[in-house]
Design a protein around this motif. Structure first.
Motif, PDB file in Angstrom:
ATOM      1  N   SER A  25      -5.786 -95.795 -22.485  1.00  0.00           N
ATOM      2  CA  SER A  25      -5.515 -95.409 -23.870  1.00  0.00           C
ATOM      3  C   SER A  25      -6.735 -94.840 -24.577  1.00  0.00           C
ATOM      4  O   SER A  25      -6.696 -94.623 -25.778  1.00  0.00           O
ATOM      5  CB  SER A  25      -5.007 -96.627 -24.662  1.00  0.00           C
ATOM      6  N   ASP A  30      -9.443 -91.983 -25.488  1.00  0.00           N
ATOM      7  CA  ASP A  30      -9.659 -90.538 -25.528  1.00  0.00           C
ATOM      8  C   ASP A  30     -11.145 -90.280 -25.290  1.00  0.00           C
ATOM      9  O   ASP A  30     -11.941 -90.199 -26.226  1.00  0.00           O
ATOM     10  CB  ASP A  30      -9.206 -89.996 -26.890  1.00  0.00           C
ATOM     11  N   TRP A  31     -11.517 -90.122 -24.037  1.00  0.00           N
ATOM     12  CA  TRP A  31     -12.926 -90.036 -23.678  1.00  0.00           C
ATOM     13  C   TRP A  31     -13.631 -88.815 -24.257  1.00  0.00           C
ATOM     14  O   TRP A  31     -14.783 -88.925 -24.695  1.00  0.00           O
ATOM     15  CB  TRP A  31     -13.086 -90.091 -22.160  1.00  0.00           C
ATOM     16  N   MET A  47      -8.263 -82.779 -26.870  1.00  0.00           N
ATOM     17  CA  MET A  47      -8.792 -82.963 -28.224  1.00  0.00           C
ATOM     18  C   MET A  47      -8.779 -81.626 -28.954  1.00  0.00           C
ATOM     19  O   MET A  47      -9.348 -80.645 -28.486  1.00  0.00           O
ATOM     20  CB  MET A  47     -10.229 -83.517 -28.164  1.00  0.00           C
ATOM     21  N   GLN A  74      -6.202 -92.261 -34.309  1.00  0.00           N
ATOM     22  CA  GLN A  74      -6.071 -93.212 -33.203  1.00  0.00           C
ATOM     23  C   GLN A  74      -5.268 -94.431 -33.665  1.00  0.00           C
ATOM     24  O   GLN A  74      -5.257 -94.791 -34.844  1.00  0.00           O
ATOM     25  CB  GLN A  74      -7.451 -93.655 -32.719  1.00  0.00           C
TER      26      GLN A  74
END
Length: 335
Positions: A280, A282-283, A1, A41
């Motif tokens: 899929s 994005d934690w 990120m 996203q």
């Protein structure tokens, strides 16, 4: 990120949490547009990631309502468990739908949410004015009842006595304190009677809600539809869950609001578990967004006590309407 995305996620999460805390629901519907148009996203990843924000918001709100005793754990767990099949089906169905179609359908959902929030705000405003009018009428009726209790018994006595002897035998000055005391007692009796009637009305409404007859088939269909909505769009669906709990299970509105968070938590958890293996999500981004939403929720709770609910609801509905029209204008031509 990246750092830019992280910085963008901070105000987005705060805004979502602010609306959740101030309005008690509905703010999570902004998570999908924020993830798609501001955080880059894909629509499928956004509808899956929004479930994380929904779950965190449901947990924080559930704790507050549980402390106040406004959560029916058995009814909420049963309703949520019945909706897990719908959550699973909605998650699978959403993954197979064209992204443009998914966003166009989501814009329609946002318009429905905006209309529902305005209707709920207007209904709450009318109920508040009606309650204030009833209280004012009860207080105004109390002095009238007290005055009637004083005048009527005195009329026969005055008719039997001459006016001159009444003046000589009943001095006006000494009896004024007694008249005030009698008027105060009559006023207190009238207020107590009015209060007792309101308490009895509340008890009758409560007993009616508790004796609500639950229809199993209707409950299963409604719970499955709520789960399907949560799994497909990645939203909590509180604007549907609260009326469903009120109409199907017969819960009172404050209890339905608190219990709906348990239903939302179960449905969003089931939908999230279905999509967790896709890889899929994005934690780190979702964790940042959810943490900011939790912080904004506490600020929203404080803001709710300082602003009129009608102002908050109207502002939120206007924001959601603008976003829905913008999403529809972007996605519909591409279809």
């Amino acid at each position: 990120m990246s750092v830019l995305i992280a910085v963008t996620a901070l105000p987005c999460g705060l805004l979502i949490g602010l609306l959740l805390g101030a309005l008690g629901g509905g703010g999570s519907v902004l998570a999908v547009p924020a993830l798609v148009y501001l955080l880059g996203q894909s629509p499928h990843a956004a509808t899956a990631g929004a479930l994380v924000v929904v779950a965190v918001g449901a947990v924080s709100g559930l704790v507050c309502h549980a402390r106040a005793g406004r959560v029916r754990w058995v009814a909420g767990a049963a309703f949520g468990a019945l909706g897990t099949a719908g959550s699973f089906t909605g998650s699978r169905w959403s993954a197979s739908v064209n992204p443009g179609v998914l966003m166009a359908a989501f814009s329609g959902l946002m318009l429905v949410v905006a209309v529902g929030m305005v209707m709920r705000g207007n209904r709450g405003d009318r109920d508040g004015r009606r309650a204030a009018a009833e209280e004012t009428g009860a207080v105004a009726a109390a002095p009238a009842a007290g005055a009637a209790g004083l005048v009527r018994p005195a009329e026969p006595e005055r008719s039997r006595r001459p006016e001159r002897s009444e003046r000589s035998e009943r001095p006006e000055g000494p009896e004024r304190p007694q008249e005030r005391a009698t008027w105060a007692v009559s006023l207190w009796d009238a207020v107590r009677t009015s209060s007792g009637r309101r308490t009895a009305a509340r008890a009758s409404r409560g007993s009616g809600a508790g004796s609500h007859r639950t229809r199993p088939l209707r409950t299963v269909v409604t719970a499955s539809a709520v789960g399907l909505l949560t799994g497909f769009f990645g939203v909590g669906g509180g604007f549907v869950v609260v009326p469903a709990l009120t109409l199907v299970l017969g819960l009172e509105m404050p209890v339905a609001v608190g219990t709906s968070l348990l239903v939302i938590l179960i449905n969003s958890g089931a939908a999230l578990a279905t999509r967790a293996g896709t890889g899929s999500l994005d934690w780190p981004l979702l964790a940042t967004l959810a943490a900011c939403a939790a912080a904004g929720s506490s600020l929203g709770n404080r803001l709710a006590g300082r602003l009129r609910p009608q102002t908050l609801t109207t502002s939120f509905a206007a924001l959601v309407t603008v976003l829905a029209l913008a999403m529809a204008a972007t996605t519909l031509p591409s279809l």
